[in-house]
Design a protein around this motif. Structure first.
Motif, short mmCIF file in Angstrom:
data_model
loop_
_atom_site.label_atom_id
_atom_site.label_comp_id
_atom_site.label_asym_id
_atom_site.label_seq_id
_atom_site.Cartn_x
_atom_site.Cartn_y
_atom_site.Cartn_z
N MET A 1 0.84 -1.19 0.00
CA MET A 1 0.00 0.00 0.00
C MET A 1 0.88 1.25 0.00
SD MET A 1 -3.06 0.90 2.70
CE MET A 1 -3.82 -0.70 2.44
N GLU A 18 7.77 2.22 10.89
CA GLU A 18 7.00 1.02 11.22
C GLU A 18 6.12 0.59 10.04
OE1 GLU A 18 5.81 -2.17 13.65
OE2 GLU A 18 7.48 -0.76 13.77
N LEU A 19 5.56 1.55 9.33
CA LEU A 19 4.74 1.22 8.16
C LEU A 19 5.57 0.54 7.08
CD1 LEU A 19 2.58 4.47 7.98
CD2 LEU A 19 1.72 2.16 8.48
N HIS A 22 6.03 -2.95 7.83
CA HIS A 22 4.82 -3.72 7.54
C HIS A 22 4.67 -3.97 6.04
CE1 HIS A 22 2.34 -3.42 11.45
NE2 HIS A 22 3.60 -3.13 11.73
N HIS A 24 4.74 -1.52 3.52
CA HIS A 24 4.15 -0.43 2.75
C HIS A 24 5.24 0.46 2.14
CE1 HIS A 24 0.27 -1.53 4.41
NE2 HIS A 24 0.75 -1.43 5.64
N CYS A 193 -1.05 1.98 12.91
CA CYS A 193 -0.83 0.82 12.04
C CYS A 193 -2.01 -0.15 12.11
CB CYS A 193 0.46 0.11 12.42
SG CYS A 193 1.97 1.03 12.05
N SER A 194 -2.54 -0.36 13.30
CA SER A 194 -3.66 -1.27 13.48
C SER A 194 -4.91 -0.78 12.75
CB SER A 194 -3.95 -1.44 14.98
OG SER A 194 -5.06 -2.28 15.19
N ILE A 196 -5.02 1.10 10.10
CA ILE A 196 -4.82 0.90 8.66
C ILE A 196 -4.97 -0.56 8.28
CG2 ILE A 196 -3.13 1.07 6.79
CD1 ILE A 196 -1.99 3.56 8.23
N GLU A 197 -4.32 -1.44 9.03
CA GLU A 197 -4.33 -2.87 8.69
C GLU A 197 -5.73 -3.46 8.81
OE1 GLU A 197 -1.83 -4.43 7.43
OE2 GLU A 197 -0.27 -2.93 7.78
N LYS A 198 -6.51 -2.99 9.79
CA LYS A 198 -7.84 -3.57 10.02
C LYS A 198 -8.95 -2.82 9.30
CE LYS A 198 -6.53 -5.62 14.43
NZ LYS A 198 -6.78 -5.70 15.89
N GLY A 199 -8.60 -1.73 8.61
CA GLY A 199 -9.59 -0.99 7.83
C GLY A 199 -10.67 -0.34 8.68
N SER A 254 -11.02 -2.65 17.76
CA SER A 254 -9.72 -3.07 17.24
C SER A 254 -9.13 -4.29 17.93
CB SER A 254 -8.71 -1.92 17.39
OG SER A 254 -8.44 -1.68 18.77
#
Length: 276
Positions: A1, A18-19, A22, A24, A193-194, A196-199, A254
């Motif tokens: 992403m 950190e992103l 992950h 990105h 980050c959470s 973004i990852e979990k939408g 979350s």
């Protein structure tokens, strides 16, 4: 992403790192030319950019699938209207650079008045300038096929941001019993980050440590450990007003696990040490 972090400062830089960890591709803006090389060394595609209050910089920073807006307001020095003008100019840039995107706006729990009790997301003061900024971005998102989530962080602490620094050797303090609403930098980064990852989009979340020890608990016995002089608290029969920020909504949505659920466990650096 593809993610852009507008404002790679104390929070934005470790967030960008950190992103990238992950998986990105991350762009990041800074107002400081001297930081460009450091950001690039961390595989951040670095841009110079600032809202003064109009945007000055390379507008391609806004071309991303996710845009993290982390522009700390300078309300004390420049006034509240300056920040609202910054946000309006940001919105104008997003209208020019029309792409489907998600937005995270970094806000603050300062939007809540002290009520001597617990506050949750619906208790924000609608006249607070940050709430006005949030609403401006929500209105933009609704009319431009975008999605946005607002994160209201408590007091950002950790590493060289040590509360002992701000109360070093002070005396006559009457706010020892006041509960704190702190969030450690590591948890602030992980929370974004959470999301973004979990939408988790089209939400407003309070994010701070679930526990709220008193200020005197935070400082007593810890200042010497980090090289500071312990402050002196006085007993005050009329306690100062306070608030305790609830994070139940964020935890429910979350299932986030805080690294530092209790500010008494926060990791700090000693006096004179720096994080970056």
């Amino acid at each position: 992403m593809k993610i852009s972090v507008i404002g790679c400062g104390w929070l934005g830089e470790p967030l960008a790192v950190e992103l990238i960890a992950h998986g990105h591709a991350v762009k990041g803006s800074t107002t400081s030319p001297s930081k460009i090389e450091r950001l690039c060394s961390k595989n951040i595609q670095a841009y110079l950019g600032a809202f003064n209050p109009k945007f000055e910089g390379d507008a391609s920073i806004f071309n991303a699938e996710v845009l993290v807006i982390n522009i700390p307001p300078k309300a004390r020095s420049l006034g509240q209207d300056f920040h609202l003008t910054q946000i309006q100019n940001l919105i104008d840039q997003l209208k020019v650079n029309k792409v489907d995107r998600k937005i995270i706006f970094v806000s603050s729990t300062s939007v809540y008045a002290n009520n001597n009790g617990v506050v949750s997301e619906e208790n924000a003061d609608p006249n607070n300038f940050l709430v006005k900024a949030e609403n401006m971005l929500f209105d933009f998102a609704k009319s431009n096929d975008s999605e946005i989530t607002v994160v209201r962080f408590g007091g950002l602490m950790g590493y060289e941001r040590n509360p002992c620094k701000y109360f070093d050797g002070k005396s006559g303090l009457t706010n020892g019993d006041t509960p704190v609403n702190y969030i450690h930098l590591d948890d602030a980064v992980a929370a974004i980050c959470s999301i973004i990852e979990k939408g988790l989009w089209n939400k407003t979340y309070n994010i701070c440590s679930p526990k709220h020890p008193s200020r005197s608990e935070i400082l007593t016995g810890r200042c010497e450990k980090y090289g500071y002089v312990s402050p002196v608290f006085e007993i005050d029969s009329e306690k100062e007003d306070f608030k305790m920020v609830s994070v139940e909504k964020f935890l429910s949505d979350s299932h986030f696990v805080f690294k530092y659920a209790d500010p008494l466990d926060f990791k700090y650096l000693s006096k004179g040490e720096v994080y970056f």
